[in-house]
Design a protein around this motif. Sequence first.
Motif, short mmCIF file in Angstrom:
data_model
loop_
_atom_site.label_atom_id
_atom_site.label_comp_id
_atom_site.label_asym_id
_atom_site.label_seq_id
_atom_site.Cartn_x
_atom_site.Cartn_y
_atom_site.Cartn_z
N TYR A 33 -125.47 -58.74 53.26
CA TYR A 33 -126.25 -58.63 52.03
C TYR A 33 -126.92 -57.28 52.14
O TYR A 33 -127.86 -57.09 52.92
CB TYR A 33 -127.28 -59.77 51.97
CG TYR A 33 -128.11 -59.81 50.70
CD1 TYR A 33 -127.69 -59.21 49.52
CD2 TYR A 33 -129.33 -60.49 50.69
CE1 TYR A 33 -128.46 -59.27 48.37
CE2 TYR A 33 -130.10 -60.56 49.55
CZ TYR A 33 -129.67 -59.94 48.40
OH TYR A 33 -130.44 -60.00 47.27
N ASP A 93 -126.76 -65.83 43.67
CA ASP A 93 -126.05 -64.57 43.93
C ASP A 93 -124.53 -64.75 44.00
O ASP A 93 -123.84 -63.85 44.49
CB ASP A 93 -126.54 -63.95 45.25
CG ASP A 93 -127.65 -62.93 45.04
OD1 ASP A 93 -127.78 -62.41 43.91
OD2 ASP A 93 -128.38 -62.64 46.02
N HIS A 95 -128.63 -65.85 52.99
CA HIS A 95 -129.59 -65.54 51.92
C HIS A 95 -129.64 -66.68 50.89
O HIS A 95 -130.72 -67.16 50.53
CB HIS A 95 -129.19 -64.23 51.25
CG HIS A 95 -129.95 -63.93 50.01
ND1 HIS A 95 -131.33 -63.84 49.99
CD2 HIS A 95 -129.55 -63.72 48.72
CE1 HIS A 95 -131.72 -63.58 48.76
NE2 HIS A 95 -130.67 -63.52 47.97
#
Length: 198
Positions: free
Chosen positions: A32, A67, A42
């Motif tokens: 990330y 994400d 994450h």
Amino acid sequence: MSAGTASKPHLTRETIVAFLGDIFERRGGEEYLGEPVTMAEHMLQGAHFAEKAGEREEVIVAALLHDIGHFTSEFGTFSMADTQDRHHEDAGAEVLAPFFPSLVTDCVKYHVAAKRYLCATRPAYFKRLSEASVHSLKLQGGPMNDGEVAEFEKNPNLADIIKVRHYDEAGKQAGLQTRPFSHYAPMVQRVVDAHCGG
Ligand code: FE
């Protein structure tokens, strides 16, 4: 299939959860950018904090998937002409939209806008951003102006969008152990089934 494009996967409410889990499994180890956690760490950390806070399942699932659009090449939308990771929030919301309620897709679609909103309306928030997040803020247009703030506040899912943004910020801790995707899979399926009609 031409080089640099992926065929669009045919997804149904029966296959969407396995499709998402497979992305976590195969691609989750990817970096990330600029953060001390992998992409999977994450997103799992975001879900972990949402779950710990006793959030509703939709909010936990939104934090888990916020994400997913970083993996646009999995959605059959990727081309070599793309600028990498540009508008990942839109790509993520688009792949989820047929299967998830607007609460989930709005939290995904607007998690970048939420950062711009919070920077404009809560000065203390900016200090909490990671270095990478401050850098991307510039590329994303900087803090919202007054007109953008007023427009953003019309969203009926505003409170949950802001919550997911905070879980996003929280999910950047090196070495924090979380439960795997499989822990959340039944919850993700419940949210899909509730939306798609039982
Ligand atoms: Fe994030």
